[in-house]
Design an enzyme around this catalytic site. Structure first.
Site, PDB file in Angstrom:
ATOM      1  N   SER A  93       0.882  -1.208  -0.069  1.00  0.00           N
ATOM      2  CA  SER A  93      -0.075   0.083  -0.069  1.00  0.00           C
ATOM      3  C   SER A  93       0.940   1.291   0.047  1.00  0.00           C
ATOM      4  CB  SER A  93      -1.131   0.099   1.194  1.00  0.00           C
ATOM      5  OG  SER A  93       0.038   0.076   2.513  1.00  0.00           O
ATOM      6  N   ASP A 120      -3.257   5.759  12.512  1.00  0.00           N
ATOM      7  CA  ASP A 120      -2.306   5.435  11.391  1.00  0.00           C
ATOM      8  C   ASP A 120      -1.239   6.257  11.269  1.00  0.00           C
ATOM      9  OD1 ASP A 120      -1.043   4.530   9.062  1.00  0.00           O
ATOM     10  OD2 ASP A 120      -2.786   4.401   7.685  1.00  0.00           O
ATOM     11  N   HIS A 141       1.012   4.556   7.125  1.00  0.00           N
ATOM     12  CA  HIS A 141       0.701   5.382   5.710  1.00  0.00           C
ATOM     13  C   HIS A 141       1.005   7.141   5.841  1.00  0.00           C
ATOM     14  CE1 HIS A 141      -1.498   1.441   5.636  1.00  0.00           C
ATOM     15  NE2 HIS A 141      -0.967   1.381   4.517  1.00  0.00           N
TER      16      HIS A 141
END
Ligand SMILES: *[C@@H]1O[C@H](CO)[C@@H](O)[C@H](O)[C@H]1NC(C)=O
Ligand SMILES: *[C@@H]1O[C@H](CO)[C@@H](O)[C@H](O)[C@H]1NC(C)=O
Length: 432
Positions: free
Chosen positions: A155, A408, A411
């Site tokens: 990702s 998070d 990311h």
């Protein structure tokens, strides 16, 4: 063989995590809670790539002598500083680019301060001008006319693709499509340029070894179950590797998934494992697998018949969890880049992965030269280490949404600091 418990569904698990956390001390015994958290960690990391072992240590700068952006005679863009620029504007916003995924969309989800967009990367020894210049899309398009670039990775690679596509989309709106085998394309017909993405978390051949049928099925590739994963350290992932020949540039990256439980294979035989729960299998550290996987993939690209393009290794983008890990309340609330005077601290295994990548890159260079393949290092690690403020933190989803990480710090927000990766890419494409 010991079988790991099966988790019915990720959604159920996430709901459980959320429900359990406030009440846990009252209703769950400590060992049960620990077991649950470990299991949650394992599962969650399958889906959202979070390493679940955090033992921050200080890395010395000893590996920095190996850094080489290999961008020809131009300045080294990988070393420098983030400088504040109150007038800075992002190249795109959530309103002007439709390709930003929910977990990257910090603007939409109300990240309280957008000050993280007001910093520019100023590379050392490149003159102030380069630090102030905006990404030159016209120059980029000139360089890539009639060409195509393939990004292969997890990702994080997907985030880079979106950053690039969103930036270029301000000049020409791309046509998006998918092709069989899991390849996703963005075509810019007026500039005769194509960006392709293939999702693979390890670069080498892998297979989820245990899990519910819906997780092990061919389409799912193990997204929803807590491994372990079988990793064939000496075999490139054949779902993408043969496609490399069809591209002028191939950007490979991988890191966070290697922290997960896995059984390692060489020559089709078990060679060791990490956190796999098998007493008769030699325990190996994830760093071993990271190193071996990059060795395999870089050598495959360097020696690939018919590939005369440029292979680019994008290094680890470090995580910034503080006060815990992603599964027990860790967070990243910084509102500005780290002070350049502060020591550089990288959580393991990020630091080990980074060293393994840089060393394997150096080791593959000679084979690449012989075969006429350009091998380039896109070293983003040090610059990203300084950006604890660029992650979604709690703003990678809306209130009450259970997609992705709760908090998070792995990311990156889009737009955000990783948009500078496109400048590094441009410099590599322009180099000799
Ligand atoms: C380890 O032991 C299990 C059974 O306990 C067996 O199925 C497996 O083949 C063994 N693995 C190796 C590498 O010897
Ligand atoms: C973009 O973000 C703003 C808040 O900054 C929000 O009001 C708007 O709905 C978002 N639009 C899209 C398309 O995500």
């Amino acid at each position: 063989m010991k079988t790991l418990p099966v988790i019915p569904s990720l959604r159920g698990l996430l709901a459980g995590v959320r429900r359990t956390r406030p009440d846990a001390p009252k209703i769950v015994s400590v060992p049960a809670l620990v077991a649950f958290l470990i299991l949650a960690a394992v599962t969650f990391s399958v889906v959202f790539l979070g390493p679940f072992q955090w033992s921050p240590t200080t890395t010395t700068s000893s590996s920095s002598s190996l850094i080489s952006s290999s961008a020809g005679a131009e300045c080294d863009m990988t070393r420098g500083q983030w400088v504040r620029d109150p007038a800075a504007l992002p190249y795109y916003t959530n309103a002007t680019c439709a390709f930003i995924e929910g977990y990257q969309n910090c603007m939409k989800h109300g990240k309280p301060s957008l000050e993280f967009l007001r910093w520019r990367w100023r590379p050392d020894g490149c003159g102030d001008e380069l630090g102030r210049r905006r990404f030159d899309a016209a120059r980029f398009f000139r360089l890539v006319r009639g060409k195509s670039i393939l990004f292969v990775g997890d990702s994080m690679a997907s985030s880079h693709v979106r950053s690039l596509v969103c930036t270029l989309a301000q000049v020409e709106a791309p046509e998006r499509s998918r092709s069989p085998g899991g390849f996703e394309h963005w075509r810019f017909p007026a500039h005769r340029f194509t960006v392709t993405f293939f999702w693979t978390p390890f670069q080498v051949r892998w297979r989820l070894s245990r899990g519910p049928p819906e997780a092990v099925g061919p389409e799912r590739q193990g997204e929803v179950f807590a491994g372990p994963t079988d990793l064939h350290l000496d075999e490139p992932d054949q779902r993408w590797a043969p496609a490399a020949k069809g591209h002028d540039y191939v950007v490979v990256s991988a890191s966070h998934w290697f922290a997960r439980p896995a059984v390692y294979y060489r020559g089709g035989r078990v060679a060791g494992c990490h956190a796999c729960g098998l007493a008769n299998v030699t325990a190996l550290r994830p760093e071993h697998a990271q190193r071996a996987a990059f060795r395999t993939v870089l050598r495959a690209l360097a020696g690939m018949k018919g590939f005369k393009g440029t292979a680019i290794l994008r290094t680890v983008a470090p995580t910034h969890y503080e006060n815990g890990g992603w599964f027990d309340g860790g967070e990243c609330t910084a509102t500005e880049p780290a002070d350049p005077e502060d020591p550089e601290e990288m959580a393991e295994p990020d630091g080990e992965f980074y060293r393994a990548q840089v060393e394997e890159f150096a080791a593959a260079a000679e084979a690449a030269r012989r075969n006429g393949v350009r091998l380039r290092l896109m070293d983003v690690t040090k610059m990203m280490l300084r950006r604890p403020d660029g992650h979604p933190d709690r703003y990678g989803h809306g209130p009450g949404e259970h997609e992705g990480f709760d908090i998070d710090c792995l990311h990156w927000c889009l737009p955000g600091p990783i948009d500078v990766w496109n400048d590094l890419l441009l410099q590599i494409l322009a180099g000799r």
